[in-house]
Design a protein around this motif. Structure first.
Motif, PDB file in Angstrom:
ATOM      1  N   LEU A 178     -35.740  11.762 -49.368  1.00 56.24           N
ATOM      2  CA  LEU A 178     -34.879  12.499 -48.449  1.00 56.24           C
ATOM      3  C   LEU A 178     -35.843  13.241 -47.550  1.00 56.24           C
ATOM      4  O   LEU A 178     -36.446  14.235 -47.968  1.00 56.24           O
ATOM      5  CB  LEU A 178     -33.955  13.454 -49.206  1.00 56.24           C
ATOM      6  CG  LEU A 178     -33.022  14.299 -48.356  1.00 56.24           C
ATOM      7  CD1 LEU A 178     -32.101  13.419 -47.508  1.00 56.24           C
ATOM      8  CD2 LEU A 178     -32.207  15.245 -49.221  1.00 56.24           C
ATOM      9  N   ASP A 179     -36.019  12.703 -46.346  1.00 59.26           N
ATOM     10  CA  ASP A 179     -37.126  13.084 -45.494  1.00 59.26           C
ATOM     11  C   ASP A 179     -38.390  12.783 -46.309  1.00 59.26           C
ATOM     12  O   ASP A 179     -38.645  11.630 -46.571  1.00 59.26           O
ATOM     13  CB  ASP A 179     -36.980  14.508 -44.972  1.00 59.26           C
ATOM     14  CG  ASP A 179     -35.725  14.631 -44.078  1.00 59.26           C
ATOM     15  OD1 ASP A 179     -35.427  13.664 -43.348  1.00 59.26           O
ATOM     16  OD2 ASP A 179     -35.051  15.662 -44.134  1.00 59.26           O
TER      17      ASP A 179
ATOM     18  N   THR B 248     -27.348   4.563 -47.617  1.00 59.44           N
ATOM     19  CA  THR B 248     -28.408   5.538 -47.330  1.00 59.44           C
ATOM     20  C   THR B 248     -28.164   6.307 -46.041  1.00 59.44           C
ATOM     21  O   THR B 248     -28.464   7.501 -45.980  1.00 59.44           O
ATOM     22  CB  THR B 248     -29.790   4.861 -47.302  1.00 59.44           C
ATOM     23  OG1 THR B 248     -29.765   3.777 -46.374  1.00 59.44           O
ATOM     24  CG2 THR B 248     -30.186   4.369 -48.681  1.00 59.44           C
ATOM     25  N   ASP B 249     -27.618   5.652 -45.014  1.00 63.07           N
ATOM     26  CA  ASP B 249     -27.345   6.373 -43.764  1.00 63.07           C
ATOM     27  C   ASP B 249     -26.268   7.425 -43.995  1.00 63.07           C
ATOM     28  O   ASP B 249     -26.418   8.585 -43.599  1.00 63.07           O
ATOM     29  CB  ASP B 249     -26.896   5.403 -42.661  1.00 63.07           C
ATOM     30  CG  ASP B 249     -28.019   4.482 -42.195  1.00 63.07           C
ATOM     31  OD1 ASP B 249     -29.205   4.839 -42.382  1.00 63.07           O
ATOM     32  OD2 ASP B 249     -27.703   3.413 -41.654  1.00 63.07           O
TER      33      ASP B 249
ATOM     34  N   GLY C 109     -27.557  10.124 -46.618  1.00 66.77           N
ATOM     35  CA  GLY C 109     -28.589  10.943 -45.971  1.00 66.77           C
ATOM     36  C   GLY C 109     -27.980  11.959 -45.019  1.00 66.77           C
ATOM     37  O   GLY C 109     -28.361  13.136 -45.019  1.00 66.77           O
ATOM     38  N   ALA C 110     -27.006  11.527 -44.221  1.00 67.95           N
ATOM     39  CA  ALA C 110     -26.338  12.441 -43.297  1.00 67.95           C
ATOM     40  C   ALA C 110     -25.619  13.550 -44.064  1.00 67.95           C
ATOM     41  O   ALA C 110     -25.668  14.722 -43.675  1.00 67.95           O
ATOM     42  CB  ALA C 110     -25.360  11.677 -42.407  1.00 67.95           C
TER      43      ALA C 110
ATOM     44  N   GLY D 261     -30.407  14.893 -44.007  1.00 61.76           N
ATOM     45  CA  GLY D 261     -31.713  14.326 -43.677  1.00 61.76           C
ATOM     46  C   GLY D 261     -31.654  12.818 -43.587  1.00 61.76           C
ATOM     47  O   GLY D 261     -30.582  12.215 -43.505  1.00 61.76           O
ATOM     48  N   THR D 262     -32.820  12.221 -43.618  1.00 60.50           N
ATOM     49  CA  THR D 262     -32.943  10.768 -43.601  1.00 60.50           C
ATOM     50  C   THR D 262     -33.272  10.310 -45.008  1.00 60.50           C
ATOM     51  O   THR D 262     -34.205  10.819 -45.631  1.00 60.50           O
ATOM     52  CB  THR D 262     -34.059  10.334 -42.628  1.00 60.50           C
ATOM     53  OG1 THR D 262     -33.735  10.832 -41.321  1.00 60.50           O
ATOM     54  CG2 THR D 262     -34.191   8.829 -42.582  1.00 60.50           C
ATOM     55  N   LEU D 263     -32.482   9.346 -45.505  1.00 57.36           N
ATOM     56  CA  LEU D 263     -32.649   8.862 -46.867  1.00 57.36           C
ATOM     57  C   LEU D 263     -33.113   7.415 -46.835  1.00 57.36           C
ATOM     58  O   LEU D 263     -32.508   6.581 -46.179  1.00 57.36           O
ATOM     59  CB  LEU D 263     -31.306   8.963 -47.608  1.00 57.36           C
ATOM     60  CG  LEU D 263     -31.308   8.733 -49.109  1.00 57.36           C
ATOM     61  CD1 LEU D 263     -32.029   9.872 -49.826  1.00 57.36           C
ATOM     62  CD2 LEU D 263     -29.878   8.616 -49.630  1.00 57.36           C
ATOM     63  N   GLY D 264     -34.211   7.150 -47.539  1.00 62.69           N
ATOM     64  CA  GLY D 264     -34.720   5.778 -47.628  1.00 62.69           C
ATOM     65  C   GLY D 264     -35.341   5.542 -48.992  1.00 62.69           C
ATOM     66  O   GLY D 264     -35.727   6.487 -49.694  1.00 62.69           O
TER      67      GLY D 264
END
Length: 159
Positions: free
Chosen positions: A57-58, A74-75, A78-79, A83-86
């Protein structure tokens, strides 16, 4: 005959005991690296498998315990988490959990990992999670997973 001990499994067992859970680790004959393989080996629904997935997460490693019947969006997640989740690379998974992909347990990590628990697991009386290596699992419940991981119940995909 499968082994009955492994350092990662011993750490998971100790963590479960610390949380007042009697560890009932089950060793399987073969590695179960997917939810479907685990469900087949246990004779349960795939949704009862609590997949332990490590994401970034980031730049923070987070653990998402998701029902084997779901994919983490994940999009969307994450939102929701701000943050950005990958997916975390295997090195970050090992660093964060002390375990390797395919056998990551919800507990037994070198330090606490921020954890999110898929609310879909709550529909089952019993769920199964990895116990430190790909040939091990243990039975638990949604409520117990939330408690022992200090996890946040959350949806992992849009309804």
């Amino acid at each position: 005959m499968p082994p009955t001990t492994h350092p990662a499994v011993e750490l998971v067992t100790a963590a479960l005991q610390e949380h007042g859970v009697e560890p009932r680790v089950r060793w399987l004959d073969d590695a179960v690296t997917t939810a479907q393989l685990a469900a087949d080996a246990l004779g349960v629904e795939v949704g009862q498998i609590a997949n332990s997935l490590v994401f970034l997460l980031d730049d923070e490693a987070v653990l998402v315990l998701t029902s084997g019947a779901h994919r983490v969006d994940t999009d969307w997640l994450g939102a929701r988490l701000g943050g950005t989740l990958g997916r975390a690379p295997k090195e970050r998974v090992k660093d964060a959990t002390g375990q390797v992909i395919g056998g990551v347990a919800p507990v037994g990590h070198p330090a606490p990992v921020r954890t999110f628990v898929d609310v879909a697991l709550a529909q089952y009386d019993e769920v199964w999670a990895a116990a430190g290596v790909a040939r091990t699992v243990f039975p638990t419940t949604f409520d117990e997973l939330v408690r022992i991981t200090r996890g946040t119940p959350t949806a992992v995909e849009p309804a």
